[in-house]
Design a protein around this motif. Structure first.
Motif, PDB file in Angstrom:
ATOM      1  N   GLY A   1     -16.251 -16.011 -10.172  1.00 52.73           N
ATOM      2  CA  GLY A   1     -15.912 -17.429 -10.144  1.00 52.73           C
ATOM      3  C   GLY A   1     -14.758 -17.714  -9.202  1.00 52.73           C
ATOM      4  O   GLY A   1     -14.659 -17.135  -8.122  1.00 52.73           O
ATOM      5  N   TYR A   2     -13.879 -18.576  -9.639  1.00 59.01           N
ATOM      6  CA  TYR A   2     -12.786 -19.099  -8.805  1.00 59.01           C
ATOM      7  C   TYR A   2     -11.672 -18.064  -8.676  1.00 59.01           C
ATOM      8  O   TYR A   2     -11.040 -17.671  -9.659  1.00 59.01           O
ATOM      9  CB  TYR A   2     -12.258 -20.367  -9.462  1.00 59.01           C
ATOM     10  N   VAL A   3     -11.430 -17.609  -7.439  1.00 60.03           N
ATOM     11  CA  VAL A   3     -10.441 -16.560  -7.172  1.00 60.03           C
ATOM     12  C   VAL A   3      -9.552 -16.984  -6.001  1.00 60.03           C
ATOM     13  O   VAL A   3      -9.746 -18.038  -5.399  1.00 60.03           O
ATOM     14  CB  VAL A   3     -11.124 -15.212  -6.847  1.00 60.03           C
ATOM     15  N   MET A   4      -8.589 -16.128  -5.671  1.00 63.45           N
ATOM     16  CA  MET A   4      -7.753 -16.350  -4.487  1.00 63.45           C
ATOM     17  C   MET A   4      -7.952 -15.191  -3.531  1.00 63.45           C
ATOM     18  O   MET A   4      -7.733 -14.040  -3.876  1.00 63.45           O
ATOM     19  CB  MET A   4      -6.282 -16.469  -4.866  1.00 63.45           C
ATOM     20  N   ALA A   5      -8.393 -15.501  -2.303  1.00 57.63           N
ATOM     21  CA  ALA A   5      -8.591 -14.495  -1.259  1.00 57.63           C
ATOM     22  C   ALA A   5      -7.341 -14.434  -0.397  1.00 57.63           C
ATOM     23  O   ALA A   5      -6.792 -15.466  -0.021  1.00 57.63           O
ATOM     24  CB  ALA A   5      -9.808 -14.862  -0.409  1.00 57.63           C
ATOM     25  N   LEU A   6      -6.916 -13.215  -0.071  1.00 57.87           N
ATOM     26  CA  LEU A   6      -5.702 -13.034   0.732  1.00 57.87           C
ATOM     27  C   LEU A   6      -5.969 -12.051   1.862  1.00 57.87           C
ATOM     28  O   LEU A   6      -6.436 -10.937   1.639  1.00 57.87           O
ATOM     29  CB  LEU A   6      -4.558 -12.523  -0.147  1.00 57.87           C
ATOM     30  N   THR A   7      -5.664 -12.491   3.066  1.00 56.15           N
ATOM     31  CA  THR A   7      -5.721 -11.628   4.249  1.00 56.15           C
ATOM     32  C   THR A   7      -4.429 -11.829   5.022  1.00 56.15           C
ATOM     33  O   THR A   7      -3.951 -12.958   5.155  1.00 56.15           O
ATOM     34  CB  THR A   7      -6.923 -11.965   5.138  1.00 56.15           C
TER      35      THR A   7
END
Length: 341
Positions: A63-69
């Motif tokens: 579901g709703y997550v936070m992507a970090l690059t």
């Protein structure tokens, strides 16, 4: 192996006790190891199988997550749902309005499920132990699905030191007299799509920052770091939708939307919106370029920032899609800026 792991764990524990606010990436540099080495010895860390493509295809279940690059000088954080993860050879795409990624899977070597207090995440690293991409759960994420995913892809080997190896990431610039500058400039003017630019650099053996210097007239103009910030502030005031590209060796992460809440914190220039955060270290920027590339849809204009070694830090574009001309409001911001300099 066990003795080596325990020694590093003791060193890291002692370091954290003395430097509780230092981020793990910076701690690794000070301890002379990789970030992945420190992640691997975490008390609640689970090593994952190197089945990264299938893991990414199943991230949508969370579901709703936070992507970090991130890279050394910029961090890109975008919240949303992973959908439409597809792969062709070593190249992967995650394309939707929230999470928009270009994936280079030959740089994905280690993966972990990481539990830091109440924070849970999936973290992926390059061969040298440098992070390529991270996915953090949010309050809206499906914890049960996360548990099932970690259980399914848990590695049979746990707790062993990583076999990292150094990567030479030095950017070599040929001398200008070794380059067919006339041919390169004409090829630039003949571009049909911005995606052709990378191939153009390879064909003529030109490093990206060097290409800025050798560009056709009026197609790459160097501006100041303060000018970059002024343009983004103007974008924010006009509530324009832009695209922000920040990448590691294994992932380019893209935000498309507004940049509303801007905040300066020391050397960091930040965008702090509910769905998107950017952290850009201004004192690491060596040069900024205003770049114009021809396409079949007309000129596409970008802002590109480089570090002192020639690595690209961040790119900004006006919001656009293939077969649709660049937004006039973005062009107007750039035109207004050009008149002022």
């Amino acid at each position: 192996m066990e003795k080596t792991t325990l020694k590093l764990k003791d060193q890291y524990d002692a370091f954290k006790a003395e430097n509780p606010k230092t981020r793990i990436r910076d701690a690794a540099k000070q301890l002379g190891v990789s970030e992945a080495d420190l992640v691997a010895i975490g008390h609640n860390t689970i090593a994952l199988k190197a089945d990264f493509e299938n893991i990414l295809k199943e991230i949508k279940t969370l579901g709703y997550v936070m992507a970090l690059t991130r890279n050394d000088h910029a961090v890109h954080e975008r919240k949303g749902v992973y959908t439409k993860a597809t792969f062709n050879g070593h190249i992967g795409l995650v394309v939707n309005p929230d999470i928009d990624l270009r994936l280079f899977m030959n740089a994905w070597h280690f993966g972990f499920a990481v539990h830091e207090g109440e924070r849970q995440s999936l973290q992926f690293f390059d061969q040298d132990g440098e992070a390529v991409h991270k996915i953090y759960l949010t309050e809206q994420s499906d914890l049960e699905a996360y548990g099932a995913l970690v259980s399914k892809y848990k590695s049979d080997v746990q707790g062993e030191p990583l076999q990292t190896s150094a990567l030479d990431k030095t950017i070599i610039e040929k001398s200008d007299d070794e380059i067919d500058i006339v041919g390169f400039q004409q090829a630039w003017l003949n571009l049909k799509d911005t995606h052709e630019f990378f191939g153009l650099l390879g064909k003529y053996g030109i490093a990206r920052r060097q290409a800025m210097r050798l560009a056709p007239e009026k197609h790459a103009t160097q501006i100041s770091v303060d000018s970059l910030k002024q343009i983004i502030e103007n974008v924010s005031e006009r509530e324009l939708e832009i695209m922000v590209f920040i990448g590691s060796r294994g992932c380019i992460q893209i935000h498309t939307g507004k940049a509303q809440k801007l905040l300066q914190t020391g050397p960091w220039f930040n965008i702090l919106d509910p769905e998107f955060n950017m952290h850009l270290r201004e004192d690491s920027i060596d040069s900024v370029w205003l770049v114009k590339k021809p396409t079949t849809d007309g000129i596409v204009t970008s802002l590109e920032a480089f570090d002192k070694n020639g690595n690209i830090i961040v790119q900004f574009f006006g919001k656009r899609k293939p077969r649709i001309p660049e937004r006039e409001d973005w062009r107007q911001v750039i035109a207004d800026f050009a008149k002022a300099i």
